[in-house]
Scaffold this active site. Structure first.
Site, PDB file in Angstrom:
ATOM      1  N   ASP A  87       0.863  -1.171   0.000  1.00  0.00           N
ATOM      2  CA  ASP A  87       0.000   0.000   0.000  1.00  0.00           C
ATOM      3  C   ASP A  87       0.910   1.235   0.000  1.00  0.00           C
ATOM      4  O   ASP A  87       2.137   1.127   0.062  1.00  0.00           O
ATOM      5  CB  ASP A  87      -0.973  -0.012   1.185  1.00  0.00           C
ATOM      6  CG  ASP A  87      -2.188   0.867   0.902  1.00  0.00           C
ATOM      7  OD1 ASP A  87      -2.126   1.690  -0.036  1.00  0.00           O
ATOM      8  OD2 ASP A  87      -3.195   0.754   1.613  1.00  0.00           O
TER       9      ASP A  87
HETATM   10  C1  BGC Z   1      -5.051   3.238   0.306  1.00  0.00           C
HETATM   11  C2  BGC Z   1      -5.336   2.238  -0.783  1.00  0.00           C
HETATM   12  C3  BGC Z   1      -5.212   2.895  -2.131  1.00  0.00           C
HETATM   13  C4  BGC Z   1      -3.839   3.508  -2.250  1.00  0.00           C
HETATM   14  C5  BGC Z   1      -3.564   4.129  -3.593  1.00  0.00           C
HETATM   15  C6  BGC Z   1      -3.781   4.016   0.076  1.00  0.00           C
HETATM   16  O1  BGC Z   1      -3.625   5.041   0.990  1.00  0.00           O
HETATM   17  O2  BGC Z   1      -4.995   2.562   1.537  1.00  0.00           O
HETATM   18  O3  BGC Z   1      -6.609   1.684  -0.610  1.00  0.00           O
HETATM   19  O4  BGC Z   1      -5.460   1.955  -3.137  1.00  0.00           O
HETATM   20  O5  BGC Z   1      -3.700   4.502  -1.246  1.00  0.00           O
HETATM   21  O6  BGC Z   1      -4.297   5.261  -3.812  1.00  0.00           O
END
Ligand code: BGC
Length: 710
Positions: free
Chosen positions: A262
């Site tokens: 993530d």
């Molecule tokens: C979130 C994810 C997301 C990613 C990319 C993160 O902060 O937890 O769910 O896909 O950002 O935007």
């Protein structure tokens, strides 16, 4: 493309570059994208940037083509970038948020909305969506409950599967599809105290029998990628968790696709106290099974030294890189690096009439009628007084709708007027003291007061957890004021999580809408006046008090279960609030009534090779047509491990006209009776099972049968 051959001719830097994901900002500074973290400089060199394998978030076809062209000109081998983005519940046409779609209990709808989202997003050159979110959630304080399919592992599985199938179809070479990246592996929805990014502590039994099911189903449905979560599992950050990423994902689930961290989560293992520095984080990441690092630079800066020092085997980098190349190949990017990007198609498809109609249909099925004391549907002749903070509110797209086109959004007031209702907009203040005598008079003179309450769109979603689940800003006080003056009151609550509704339960009618997307307000007005028959049901328990959470219907029994009757001092209960939720899993009304006949099962003993037939006649005994969702739960009475008091195993949703009956038949096999042991292996144990069938978890008829050896 022969990706193995390509790998052979790539330099070390080119290979490691494939494992880096950065924002388009690095290529074009004005790129208009929503990113949940901060866009940092990251200290990347020009060489690193033009080695990066993928991009996070892109605004439009033009931007994508610009970035891809620039990139490929600067890449020695011309390996194209892959563009990934969060397309959660729509691109420009926005559908209900996932928790609302779960309320529809209609997986076909989820598939359809994902399909349209993929078609629209692909026109901007997006190749992978970071969806669905398969995190099971039992705590409405967690802001991301809005992105989930709720508290039930089976509902989660079914909806996740539908979503993956809708995004990907069975043909990723079709440029109107996007590959699905299921997230956040694993257990992110169990953040302690409902606070986002917080610690998670789940036993393996819990993981395998509830929390992992959704991701597993996504993989079985063909999801091409898995995103790791921010939390720890067994004390080890999921991003570098070898048990999760190697033993479960690769060995047990046979996942062949790409894993991705993530946002910045590899670097964040330093904060978890699990790496001294980025170099150690890189080592733990690649050894643990992480392929792509999103938005941090541990790999690009340190894998070289780690390989030179003999700490990391080059084989691990080759494997990870090959998986990324294979994904690009599966998507047809080597043949067409601009896959999907097409401004003309975007004009034709995005926010098309058909997509908007589908958004309305999805909204129809996703709202929940919680109370109705003979008031709804309303007659078009009624005089309406409209009150409350959501009366003129049109931010109904909900969280994660960064490309959502607001141009078609309307408010309840707009739609009531357009529908030809005699409506007066009284006041949208929350503070009761701002209401004066002329406001009271308008409320008194109307036949019905419609009170529109709820959360602001920024009160749920990532990093938007809350400790209080009451209606925000003392909206209960506003309810009491309006109730005192109104002849009849319909309360409409729009929110991203189950809120405490103890007070507004006293309304003559209560509708829970969640965030329904582009067609939110029209769907609500059509429901109020009977153009739409509500059919949504609660995919999560609605607590009476925050102190009850985590609260879910499929809990274990405890050694001292509370008895509804009898002496209860030393049983599992609270002194000050009941154990039960205000609205339980599956509750939700329609404009009609269904009568359930007696429950029949085809045998009282079965072997693991048999099928059990379960039958019940259901009749619409009311005056309106309506959809009923009938649910089948089981209870494994005795097993090696304690099993839930009830678990949903099947459901059916169907329409009946007044006086129409239908025999509903379910078929149960021993596979439905299985559970997972600590190693994640399937176990089926003989013994007695209860079957419970009904409209929701607290209204069921029961029969029992014995599973015998053989
Ligand atoms: C979130 C994810 C997301 C990613 C990319 C993160 O902060 O937890 O769910 O896909 O950002 O935007």
């Amino acid at each position: 493309m022969d990706t193995k051959h390509l790998l052979e001719i790539m330099t070390f830097d080119e290979k490691v570059g494939q494992l880096l994901q950065i924002a388009p900002f690095f290529f074009i500074k004005h790129a208009d994208v929503e990113i949940a973290g901060e866009v940092k400089d990251l200290g990347l060199s020009r060489k690193d940037i033009f080695h990066a394998g993928s991009v996070l978030g892109i605004g439009s076809a033009e931007e994508m083509m610009q970035v891809q062209e620039l990139y490929m000109k600067n890449h020695r081998l011309g390996i194209p970038l892959i563009f990934m983005a969060d397309i959660i519940h729509g691109y420009e046409t926005i559908f209900p948020v996932p928790i609302a779609l779960a309320s529809s209990f209609n997986p076909e709808l989820v598939k359809k909305t994902s399909r349209i989202s993929a078609m629209e997003a692909s026109t901007a050159g997006i190749h992978v969506t970071f969806a669905p979110m398969a995190d099971l959630v039992r705590d409405p304080r967690w802001g991301r409950v809005v992105e989930s399919f709720g508290e039930d592992p089976y509902v989660n599985e079914v909806m996740v599967q539908a979503s993956v199938e809708g995004f990907q179809t069975h043909d990723l070479k079709d440029e109107r599809t996007v590959a699905s990246c299921v997230k956040h592996f694993a257990g992110y929805g169990a953040s302690e105290a409902g606070r986002d990014y917080n610690t998670v502590d789940l036993s393996r039994i819990q993981l395998h029998n509830g929390y992992l099911n959704g991701y597993k189903k996504a993989i079985e449905a063909g999801a091409k990628m898995v995103m790791t979560s921010f939390n720890v599992i067994e004390g080890i950050p999921a991003t570098v968790n070898r048990y999760l990423l190697r033993e479960v994902l690769r060995d047990l689930y046979q996942f062949k696709g790409v894993t991705i961290s993530d946002y910045d989560s590899l670097h964040q293992i330093l904060n978890h106290g699990c790496a001294e520095n980025d170099k150690e984080a890189a080592e733990r990441g690649i050894m643990g099974g992480l392929d792509i690092e999103m938005a941090s630079t541990c790999y690009i800066k340190h894998l070289k030294e780690l390989v030179d020092e003999g700490v990391v085997d080059m084989k691990l980098i080759d494997e990870a890189c090959l998986r990324v190349l294979d994904l690009k190949n599966d998507l047809g990017l080597f043949e067409n690096p601009y896959r999907g990007a097409n401004p003309a198609e975007a004009n034709r498809l995005v926010m098309s009439k058909e997509h908007l109609e589908q958004s309305l249909k999805a909204a129809y099925e996703s709202l929940i009628l919680l109370e109705n004391k003979d008031l709804l549907p309303l007659n078009k002749q009624v005089k309406v007084a409209l009150i409350g903070p959501h009366a003129t509110y049109d931010m109904t797209n909900g969280p994660w709708s960064w490309r959502g086109n607001q141009a078609h959004n309307t408010s309840l007031y707009d739609e009531l007027k357009a529908f030809g209702v005699d409506v007066i907009h009284v006041n949208d203040q929350v503070d009761v003291s701002s209401y004066k005598e002329h406001d009271f008079k308008m409320i008194r003179e109307a036949d019905v007061a419609i009170l529109a309450l709820g959360e602001h769109v920024r009160e749920s979603g990532e990093a938007h957890s809350k400790a209080s689940l009451r209606l925000p800003r003392h909206q209960d006080d506003l309810f009491h004021m309006v109730k005192e003056h109104a002849k009849k009151i319909v309360t409409i609550v729009t929110a991203g999580r189950p809120l405490i509704l103890n007070d507004v339960k006293e309304s003559d009618a209560l509708i829970y809408t969640w965030f329904l997307g582009t067609k939110h307000a029209l769907a609500v007005v059509h429901t109020l006046f009977g153009v739409n028959q509500p059919s949504g049901k609660c995919p999560m328990s609605f607590p009476m008090h925050e102190g009850q959470v985590p609260l879910y219907y499929n809990h274990l029994n405890t050694g001292r279960p509370y008895q509804p009757q009898g002496h209860n001092e030393f049983t599992s209960h609270y002194l000050d609030v009941p154990n039960e939720p205000l609205y339980t899993f599956g509750e939700g009304l329609t404009y009609t009534e269904f009568h359930y006949g007696e429950l029949h099962i085809s045998k009282t003993e079965m072997t693991s090779h048999d099928t059990l037939d379960i039958l019940v006649d259901i009749t619409n005994v009311g005056e309106h047509p309506g959809h009923e969702t009938v649910m089948l739960f089981i209870r494994d009475r005795v097993a090696t491990i304690s099993r839930p008091v009830m678990e949903l195993k099947k459901w059916q949703k169907f329409k009946l006209n007044p006086n129409e009956s239908k025999t509903i038949q379910f078929k149960l096999t021993s596979a439905d009776l299985a559970y997972y042991n600590q190693e994640g292996q399937v176990v089926i144990e003989p013994g007695w099972f209860d079957i419970m069938v009904g409209p929701h978890a607290k209204d069921v008829q029961q029969q029992s049968f014995k599973l015998i050896k053989g």
